[in-house]
Design a protein around this motif. Structure first.
Motif, PDB file in Angstrom:
ATOM      1  N   VAL A  84       0.845  -1.184   0.000  1.00 35.19           N
ATOM      2  CA  VAL A  84       0.000   0.000   0.000  1.00 35.19           C
ATOM      3  C   VAL A  84       0.876   1.228   0.000  1.00 35.19           C
ATOM      4  N   SER A  85       0.624   2.126  -0.941  1.00 34.39           N
ATOM      5  CA  SER A  85       1.413   3.345  -1.059  1.00 34.39           C
ATOM      6  C   SER A  85       0.480   4.517  -1.281  1.00 34.39           C
ATOM      7  N   GLY A  86       0.510   5.493  -0.391  1.00 32.09           N
ATOM      8  CA  GLY A  86      -0.307   6.687  -0.557  1.00 32.09           C
ATOM      9  C   GLY A  86      -1.791   6.398  -0.542  1.00 32.09           C
ATOM     10  N   GLY A  87      -2.217   5.321   0.136  1.00 32.58           N
ATOM     11  CA  GLY A  87      -3.633   5.021   0.203  1.00 32.58           C
ATOM     12  C   GLY A  87      -4.150   4.222  -0.970  1.00 32.58           C
ATOM     13  N   GLN A  88      -3.292   3.928  -1.952  1.00 31.91           N
ATOM     14  CA  GLN A  88      -3.724   3.161  -3.107  1.00 31.91           C
ATOM     15  C   GLN A  88      -3.061   1.791  -3.108  1.00 31.91           C
ATOM     16  N   ALA A  89      -3.837   0.761  -3.451  1.00 28.53           N
ATOM     17  CA  ALA A  89      -3.264  -0.575  -3.590  1.00 28.53           C
ATOM     18  C   ALA A  89      -2.257  -0.540  -4.725  1.00 28.53           C
ATOM     19  N   GLN A  90      -1.004  -0.856  -4.441  1.00 29.24           N
ATOM     20  CA  GLN A  90       0.055  -0.667  -5.418  1.00 29.24           C
ATOM     21  C   GLN A  90       0.861  -1.938  -5.625  1.00 29.24           C
ATOM     22  N   PRO A  91       0.810  -2.552  -6.809  1.00 29.82           N
ATOM     23  CA  PRO A  91       1.614  -3.752  -7.068  1.00 29.82           C
ATOM     24  C   PRO A  91       3.093  -3.426  -7.072  1.00 29.82           C
ATOM     25  N   ALA A  92       3.895  -4.321  -6.533  1.00 33.87           N
ATOM     26  CA  ALA A  92       5.340  -4.090  -6.454  1.00 33.87           C
ATOM     27  C   ALA A  92       6.024  -4.693  -7.666  1.00 33.87           C
ATOM     28  N   GLY A  93       6.053  -3.931  -8.754  1.00 32.25           N
ATOM     29  CA  GLY A  93       6.803  -4.311  -9.935  1.00 32.25           C
ATOM     30  C   GLY A  93       6.275  -5.495 -10.706  1.00 32.25           C
ATOM     31  N   PRO A  94       5.061  -5.410 -11.308  1.00 30.32           N
ATOM     32  CA  PRO A  94       4.557  -6.530 -12.103  1.00 30.32           C
ATOM     33  C   PRO A  94       5.434  -6.773 -13.319  1.00 30.32           C
ATOM     34  N   VAL A  95       5.510  -8.032 -13.723  1.00 28.83           N
ATOM     35  CA  VAL A  95       6.291  -8.376 -14.900  1.00 28.83           C
ATOM     36  C   VAL A  95       5.349  -8.415 -16.097  1.00 28.83           C
ATOM     37  N   LEU A  96       5.488  -7.458 -17.003  1.00 31.33           N
ATOM     38  CA  LEU A  96       4.616  -7.361 -18.166  1.00 31.33           C
ATOM     39  C   LEU A  96       5.353  -7.812 -19.411  1.00 31.33           C
ATOM     40  N   SER A  97       4.613  -8.344 -20.350  1.00 26.36           N
ATOM     41  CA  SER A  97       5.207  -8.796 -21.606  1.00 26.36           C
ATOM     42  C   SER A  97       5.594  -7.603 -22.459  1.00 26.36           C
ATOM     43  N   ALA A  98       6.443  -7.862 -23.444  1.00 27.17           N
ATOM     44  CA  ALA A  98       6.839  -6.810 -24.382  1.00 27.17           C
ATOM     45  C   ALA A  98       5.622  -6.295 -25.136  1.00 27.17           C
ATOM     46  N   GLN A  99       4.642  -7.178 -25.398  1.00 27.63           N
ATOM     47  CA  GLN A  99       3.420  -6.788 -26.094  1.00 27.63           C
ATOM     48  C   GLN A  99       2.644  -5.755 -25.277  1.00 27.63           C
ATOM     49  N   SER A 100       2.509  -6.001 -23.966  1.00 27.94           N
ATOM     50  CA  SER A 100       1.797  -5.064 -23.095  1.00 27.94           C
ATOM     51  C   SER A 100       2.528  -3.735 -23.010  1.00 27.94           C
ATOM     52  N   LEU A 101       3.831  -3.789 -22.820  1.00 32.72           N
ATOM     53  CA  LEU A 101       4.612  -2.556 -22.678  1.00 32.72           C
ATOM     54  C   LEU A 101       4.575  -1.723 -23.946  1.00 32.72           C
ATOM     55  N   SER A 102       4.638  -2.389 -25.093  1.00 34.72           N
ATOM     56  CA  SER A 102       4.604  -1.675 -26.364  1.00 34.72           C
ATOM     57  C   SER A 102       3.262  -0.979 -26.554  1.00 34.72           C
ATOM     58  N   ALA A 103       2.167  -1.667 -26.226  1.00 33.61           N
ATOM     59  CA  ALA A 103       0.836  -1.063 -26.373  1.00 33.61           C
ATOM     60  C   ALA A 103       0.654   0.102 -25.411  1.00 33.61           C
ATOM     61  N   LEU A 104       1.145  -0.060 -24.190  1.00 33.28           N
ATOM     62  CA  LEU A 104       0.990   0.987 -23.180  1.00 33.28           C
ATOM     63  C   LEU A 104       1.738   2.259 -23.557  1.00 33.28           C
ATOM     64  N   GLU A 105       2.802   2.127 -24.337  1.00 38.91           N
ATOM     65  CA  GLU A 105       3.568   3.303 -24.774  1.00 38.91           C
ATOM     66  C   GLU A 105       2.709   4.253 -25.600  1.00 38.91           C
ATOM     67  N   LYS A 106       1.609   3.771 -26.166  1.00 38.70           N
ATOM     68  CA  LYS A 106       0.774   4.618 -27.018  1.00 38.70           C
ATOM     69  C   LYS A 106      -0.180   5.500 -26.218  1.00 38.70           C
ATOM     70  N   VAL A 107      -0.236   5.291 -24.905  1.00 43.41           N
ATOM     71  CA  VAL A 107      -1.082   6.121 -24.054  1.00 43.41           C
ATOM     72  C   VAL A 107      -0.234   7.232 -23.449  1.00 43.41           C
ATOM     73  N   THR A 108      -0.633   8.468 -23.640  1.00 45.81           N
ATOM     74  CA  THR A 108       0.094   9.597 -23.074  1.00 45.81           C
ATOM     75  C   THR A 108       0.227   9.437 -21.567  1.00 45.81           C
ATOM     76  N   TYR A 109       1.392   9.799 -21.031  1.00 45.36           N
ATOM     77  CA  TYR A 109       1.683   9.555 -19.623  1.00 45.36           C
ATOM     78  C   TYR A 109       2.229  10.818 -18.972  1.00 45.36           C
ATOM     79  N   TYR A 110       1.665  11.187 -17.822  1.00 42.34           N
ATOM     80  CA  TYR A 110       2.163  12.318 -17.035  1.00 42.34           C
ATOM     81  C   TYR A 110       2.900  11.746 -15.832  1.00 42.34           C
ATOM     82  N   GLY A 111       4.187  12.034 -15.726  1.00 41.88           N
ATOM     83  CA  GLY A 111       5.006  11.484 -14.656  1.00 41.88           C
ATOM     84  C   GLY A 111       6.130  10.641 -15.228  1.00 41.88           C
ATOM     85  N   ASP A 112       6.736   9.848 -14.364  1.00 42.71           N
ATOM     86  CA  ASP A 112       7.867   9.008 -14.756  1.00 42.71           C
ATOM     87  C   ASP A 112       7.336   7.663 -15.257  1.00 42.71           C
TER      88      ASP A 112
END
Length: 434
Positions: free
Chosen positions: A56-84
């Motif tokens: 738990v971090s900042g009141g939100q349920a927070q997964p500690a480093g999920p392992v995502l496939s290259a397919q997921s990471l590539s698709a997620l790159e297409k969504v604009t992101y604010y932050g790191d």
């Protein structure tokens, strides 16, 4: 004062402080027992993407480093992101939950201006890798573009802030130099006509999946941390023509694809590629690049082809060997133009008929039948008939017309139709959501 006066007052305040001018609709807050579950039940992760214990971090349920496939990471790159982005710790379940919300998001709901685009981006306001989902949409009377912020806590999507239920005259997001992000609501309290007397502002920090009331920041506190893109840029795509922000449809398709990971089917990859094609033709992520579009299944194999018409030509896109293949199916020229789905009565094949009538120095016209295996062309120019470039009789000409039977109209002109364009996008998103 009128709604326009109210909006002007809010904008003036934002210009004085340097904050972005945005607004939102208020709905049940996180923790409110009336807040509904806006997401579908998340699916379990595959063995290739096992998720570690949650913290738990900042009141939100927070997964500690999920392992995502290259397919997921590539698709997620297409969504604009604010932050790191490198710290993003979204799970496939969270992506799926956000995607389901986005699928049902009505950009022309109350206070929204029909025909204008909604944008979406992920925003790590807490700095813990668990991003919020922010929609930015037109809301006449409460600001040019109004944000709605959602969070993901304990497997559920909940609204954080919005103002379109009438609880306030408007609202916007603002970033401070210390990294905090504020939601600022403003409301009319005395319609006296004097700016300093008739508007009240309420400030809340977005934190831990909720709102924390705070005092009004000092003028020197505004300005953000210098991150790019800034929150102001992301929340103001309609004002400055920003190409930074994903359209709501682009973000929906990307989140759906990312949530599937390596489980994505060939047809779902096709659907994602077609959505990307339709939306990327417009530099602002809308549907202005093509005039008309329609899905067809010419080879009847359960995998759709896509007919599109732009200002210069009509094209047919098919999915082959993991990529979209393009085929010319008629010029968008002068005269009367029509495109039809047709069927060869002898072979049963489906194709596209392109009919061009007039537009030159002759009466009559031509028809071209495009099939996956061949192309057949006939013409009637001033009573002179031809089939595949060779002179023919009217009987031969009529026999070709009779053989290639029209099934339905695909396009009948040169004019853009937003509803016609949105239909294939919705159909493709439905394929991704299966």
């Amino acid at each position: 004062s009128s709604a326009d006066d109210t909006a002007s007052a809010g904008q003036s305040h934002q210009e004085e402080t340097g904050a972005g001018s945005q607004s939102q609709e208020d709905q049940p807050q996180p923790g409110d027992p009336d807040a509904g579950d806006q997401s579908k039940e998340p699916e379990e992760a595959t063995s290739a993407e096992e998720l570690p214990e949650e913290t738990v971090s900042g009141g939100q349920a927070q997964p500690a480093g999920p392992v995502l496939s290259a397919q997921s990471l590539s698709a997620l790159e297409k969504v604009t992101y604010y932050g790191d982005r490198s710290r993003c710790a979204m799970t496939r379940e969270q992506m799926a939950a956000y995607a389901q919300l986005a699928l049902t998001y009505d950009e022309n709901d109350i206070f929204h201006e029909e025909g204008r685009l909604s944008y979406a981006f992920l925003a790590d306001f807490d700095g813990n890798g668990n991003p919020y989902l922010v929609f930015v949409h037109p809301a006449p009377g409460v600001g040019d573009y109004a944000p709605e912020v959602y969070t993901y806590v304990d497997g559920r999507v909940q609204m954080v802030c919005s103002c379109a239920d009438g609880s306030a005259s408007g609202g916007y997001l603002s970033e401070l130099k210390d990294g905090r992000v504020l939601y600022v609501e403003w409301e009319m309290i005395e319609p006296t006509g004097y700016y300093e007397n008739n508007v009240a502002y309420h400030y809340s920090q977005i934190s831990g999946g909720g709102l924390i009331p705070v005092d009004e920041p000092g003028e020197g506190d505004y300005g953000g941390t210098g991150a790019s893109p800034s929150l102001y840029e992301l929340c103001s795509p309609g004002w400055n023509g920003s190409e930074i922000c994903s359209s709501a449809d682009e973000a929906t398709a990307a989140l759906l694809l990312a949530a599937k990971g390596d489980d994505v089917s060939d047809r779902e990859q096709m659907a994602a590629a077609m959505v990307d094609l339709l939306l990327s033709a417009d530099p602002y992520g809308g549907l202005e690049g093509f005039l008309q579009a329609k899905l067809v299944d010419l080879d009847q194999d359960g995998v759709e082809e896509m007919f599109v018409l732009d200002m210069g030509q009509a094209l047919l896109y098919s999915w082959q060997d993991g990529t979209l293949q393009e085929k010319f199916v008629g010029a968008n020229a002068g005269g009367s133009l029509n495109w039809y789905l047709c069927r060869d009565a002898e072979t049963g094949e489906l194709g596209i008929e392109y009919e061009s009538i007039g537009g030159g120095d002759f009466s009559g016209g031509s028809r071209t039948y495009y099939y996956s295996t061949r192309t057949v062309e006939i013409s009637d120019v001033n009573g002179n008939y031809a089939v595949d470039g060779a002179a023919a009789t009217q009987v031969q000409y009529d026999a070709v017309v009779a053989r290639h039977q029209r099934q339905e109209l695909l396009s009948d002109g040169l004019f853009p139709d937003h509803d016609v364009m949105q239909e294939p996008v919705d159909q493709l998103l439905a394929i991704l959501a299966q």
